[in-house]
Structures are given as C-alpha cells and as structure tokens.
Design a protein around this motif. Structure first.
Motif, PDB file in Angstrom:
ATOM      1  N   ILE A 136     -35.161 -26.173 -81.753  1.00 28.29           N
ATOM      2  CA  ILE A 136     -34.293 -26.596 -80.653  1.00 28.29           C
ATOM      3  C   ILE A 136     -33.613 -27.897 -81.063  1.00 28.29           C
ATOM      4  N   VAL A 137     -32.266 -27.917 -80.980  1.00 28.69           N
ATOM      5  CA  VAL A 137     -31.523 -29.124 -81.347  1.00 28.69           C
ATOM      6  C   VAL A 137     -30.907 -29.825 -80.131  1.00 28.69           C
ATOM      7  N   SER A 138     -30.712 -29.097 -79.030  1.00 32.89           N
ATOM      8  CA  SER A 138     -30.175 -29.697 -77.815  1.00 32.89           C
ATOM      9  C   SER A 138     -30.333 -28.703 -76.663  1.00 32.89           C
ATOM     10  N   PHE A 139     -29.942 -29.156 -75.475  1.00 29.80           N
ATOM     11  CA  PHE A 139     -29.974 -28.307 -74.280  1.00 29.80           C
ATOM     12  C   PHE A 139     -28.646 -28.426 -73.558  1.00 29.80           C
ATOM     13  N   ASP A 140     -28.263 -27.362 -72.850  1.00 31.54           N
ATOM     14  CA  ASP A 140     -27.110 -27.422 -71.970  1.00 31.54           C
ATOM     15  C   ASP A 140     -27.300 -26.425 -70.837  1.00 31.54           C
ATOM     16  N   LEU A 141     -26.383 -26.460 -69.888  1.00 28.57           N
ATOM     17  CA  LEU A 141     -26.414 -25.537 -68.756  1.00 28.57           C
ATOM     18  C   LEU A 141     -25.386 -24.443 -68.968  1.00 28.57           C
ATOM     19  N   ASP A 142     -25.757 -23.198 -68.632  1.00 30.42           N
ATOM     20  CA  ASP A 142     -24.773 -22.117 -68.713  1.00 30.42           C
ATOM     21  C   ASP A 142     -23.908 -22.129 -67.453  1.00 30.42           C
ATOM     22  N   GLU A 143     -23.008 -21.171 -67.335  1.00 28.98           N
ATOM     23  CA  GLU A 143     -22.072 -21.120 -66.202  1.00 28.98           C
ATOM     24  C   GLU A 143     -22.762 -20.873 -64.863  1.00 28.98           C
ATOM     25  N   GLU A 144     -24.032 -20.446 -64.880  1.00 27.06           N
ATOM     26  CA  GLU A 144     -24.793 -20.228 -63.645  1.00 27.06           C
ATOM     27  C   GLU A 144     -25.821 -21.343 -63.416  1.00 27.06           C
ATOM     28  N   HIS A 178     -28.189 -22.429 -65.429  1.00 28.70           N
ATOM     29  CA  HIS A 178     -29.508 -22.171 -66.000  1.00 28.70           C
ATOM     30  C   HIS A 178     -29.590 -22.918 -67.326  1.00 28.70           C
ATOM     31  N   TRP A 179     -30.720 -23.577 -67.571  1.00 28.54           N
ATOM     32  CA  TRP A 179     -30.893 -24.317 -68.808  1.00 28.54           C
ATOM     33  C   TRP A 179     -31.042 -23.372 -69.988  1.00 28.54           C
ATOM     34  N   ARG A 180     -30.462 -23.763 -71.104  1.00 31.46           N
ATOM     35  CA  ARG A 180     -30.614 -23.016 -72.342  1.00 31.46           C
ATOM     36  C   ARG A 180     -30.731 -24.005 -73.497  1.00 31.46           C
ATOM     37  N   ALA A 181     -31.498 -23.601 -74.483  1.00 31.10           N
ATOM     38  CA  ALA A 181     -31.684 -24.410 -75.679  1.00 31.10           C
ATOM     39  C   ALA A 181     -30.665 -23.981 -76.716  1.00 31.10           C
ATOM     40  N   LYS A 182     -30.060 -24.961 -77.377  1.00 31.87           N
ATOM     41  CA  LYS A 182     -29.220 -24.656 -78.537  1.00 31.87           C
ATOM     42  C   LYS A 182     -30.128 -24.753 -79.749  1.00 31.87           C
ATOM     43  N   LEU A 183     -30.137 -23.699 -80.549  1.00 31.12           N
ATOM     44  CA  LEU A 183     -31.031 -23.618 -81.699  1.00 31.12           C
ATOM     45  C   LEU A 183     -30.310 -24.020 -82.975  1.00 31.12           C
ATOM     46  N   ASP A 184     -31.071 -24.347 -84.012  1.00 31.88           N
ATOM     47  CA  ASP A 184     -30.456 -24.814 -85.260  1.00 31.88           C
ATOM     48  C   ASP A 184     -29.619 -23.752 -85.960  1.00 31.88           C
ATOM     49  N   CYS A 185     -29.703 -22.517 -85.511  1.00 30.78           N
ATOM     50  CA  CYS A 185     -28.860 -21.451 -86.058  1.00 30.78           C
ATOM     51  C   CYS A 185     -27.520 -21.370 -85.323  1.00 30.78           C
ATOM     52  N   GLY A 186     -27.380 -22.153 -84.231  1.00 32.20           N
ATOM     53  CA  GLY A 186     -26.153 -22.149 -83.440  1.00 32.20           C
ATOM     54  C   GLY A 186     -26.212 -21.246 -82.226  1.00 32.20           C
ATOM     55  N   HIS A 187     -27.204 -20.368 -82.161  1.00 29.64           N
ATOM     56  CA  HIS A 187     -27.360 -19.499 -80.998  1.00 29.64           C
ATOM     57  C   HIS A 187     -28.004 -20.273 -79.851  1.00 29.64           C
ATOM     58  N   HIS A 188     -27.912 -19.717 -78.643  1.00 27.58           N
ATOM     59  CA  HIS A 188     -28.544 -20.295 -77.459  1.00 27.58           C
ATOM     60  C   HIS A 188     -29.649 -19.370 -76.971  1.00 27.58           C
ATOM     61  N   GLN A 189     -30.662 -19.968 -76.377  1.00 29.15           N
ATOM     62  CA  GLN A 189     -31.777 -19.207 -75.789  1.00 29.15           C
ATOM     63  C   GLN A 189     -32.076 -19.830 -74.429  1.00 29.15           C
ATOM     64  N   HIS A 190     -32.056 -19.009 -73.367  1.00 34.84           N
ATOM     65  CA  HIS A 190     -32.395 -19.530 -72.046  1.00 34.84           C
ATOM     66  C   HIS A 190     -33.852 -19.991 -72.023  1.00 34.84           C
ATOM     67  N   VAL A 191     -34.079 -21.107 -71.342  1.00 38.09           N
ATOM     68  CA  VAL A 191     -35.423 -21.652 -71.172  1.00 38.09           C
ATOM     69  C   VAL A 191     -35.623 -21.945 -69.685  1.00 38.09           C
ATOM     70  N   ARG A 192     -35.628 -20.892 -68.906  1.00 36.27           N
ATOM     71  CA  ARG A 192     -35.711 -21.033 -67.457  1.00 36.27           C
ATOM     72  C   ARG A 192     -37.130 -21.351 -66.997  1.00 36.27           C
ATOM     73  N   HIS A 193     -37.179 -22.070 -65.887  1.00 35.87           N
ATOM     74  CA  HIS A 193     -38.431 -22.244 -65.149  1.00 35.87           C
ATOM     75  C   HIS A 193     -38.307 -21.293 -63.971  1.00 35.87           C
ATOM     76  N   ASP A 194     -39.020 -20.186 -64.012  1.00 36.11           N
ATOM     77  CA  ASP A 194     -38.869 -19.114 -63.033  1.00 36.11           C
ATOM     78  C   ASP A 194     -40.244 -18.608 -62.607  1.00 36.11           C
ATOM     79  N   PRO A 195     -41.028 -19.487 -61.936  1.00 37.36           N
ATOM     80  CA  PRO A 195     -42.373 -19.056 -61.536  1.00 37.36           C
ATOM     81  C   PRO A 195     -42.304 -17.900 -60.549  1.00 37.36           C
ATOM     82  N   PRO A 196     -43.242 -16.993 -60.519  1.00 38.96           N
ATOM     83  CA  PRO A 196     -44.473 -16.997 -61.312  1.00 38.96           C
ATOM     84  C   PRO A 196     -44.306 -16.300 -62.670  1.00 38.96           C
ATOM     85  N   LEU A 197     -43.128 -15.772 -62.959  1.00 42.08           N
ATOM     86  CA  LEU A 197     -42.940 -15.045 -64.221  1.00 42.08           C
ATOM     87  C   LEU A 197     -42.987 -15.972 -65.429  1.00 42.08           C
ATOM     88  N   ILE A 198     -42.247 -17.046 -65.381  1.00 41.65           N
ATOM     89  CA  ILE A 198     -42.169 -17.996 -66.487  1.00 41.65           C
ATOM     90  C   ILE A 198     -42.386 -19.393 -65.913  1.00 41.65           C
TER      91      ILE A 198
END
Length: 99
Positions: free
Chosen positions: A34-42, A44-64
């Motif tokens: 993980i190199v940084s974080f940003d918010l998507d258009e909705e 929701h937090w997402r991590a920017k990865l060192d490959c340039g792709h993004h991965q959502h990192v939601r806090h969505d209890p009780p699932l996540i």
C-alpha cells in the motif's frame, strides 16, 4: 445488467470474501504494498498499491471489520503493508507511476 447478474453490492462482497480467503489460504496471491489511500466516487476508501492498481479497504461490519480505515492515523499505520492485488492476479498490466 442481465437478469442473472447479482447486484453490485453482492459482487463487491464476493470479491472481498475471495480476497480474504486467498490471503488465509496461502495461495499464490500477488501481494502488493500500500502506497497511499483515496476515496472513490461513492466515498469508499481504497488503497493505491505499488503496482498502480486500487483495492477497496472498506469497514463494513459484520462482514469486514477494518476500523483503522476510518481515521487518517489508522490509514497511515497501514502504509507499506501488503494486500492481494486481484487485478494483478487476473493478469492485468501494472500501471506505471506518473513522474
């Protein structure tokens, strides 16, 4: 969307579940830092990865449960940690960082 397609939120939950399973199973997941974080258009937090792709990192209890994503200090504490990049797993090209 076709009549047989699951709703968007269900697809997102399935992806998160598969991410968690791949990390727990010790599969051949491609881990990226993980190199940084940003918010998507909705907003929701997402991590920017060192490959340039993004991965959502939601806090969505009780699932996540990721309460750390809700604060700047929590997100900062996760910089440099690794996540399974589902896009790299799927063979999508690495996105070069902008100069």
């Amino acid at each position: 969307m076709s009549a047989h397609s699951p709703p968007r939120d269900r697809l997102a939950r399935q992806r998160r579940h598969l991410l968690d399973l791949s990390l727990e199973s010790g599969s051949n997941a491609i881990l990226r830092r993980i190199v940084s974080f940003d918010l998507d258009e909705e907003s929701h937090w997402r991590a920017k990865l060192d490959c340039g792709h993004h991965q959502h990192v939601r806090h969505d209890p009780p699932l996540i449960s990721r309460p750390w994503v809700l604060t700047e200090q929590g997100r900062a504490s996760h910089l440099g940690m690794t996540l399974n990049c589902l896009r790299c797993d799927a063979g999508e090209p690495v996105i070069e960082a902008a100069p």
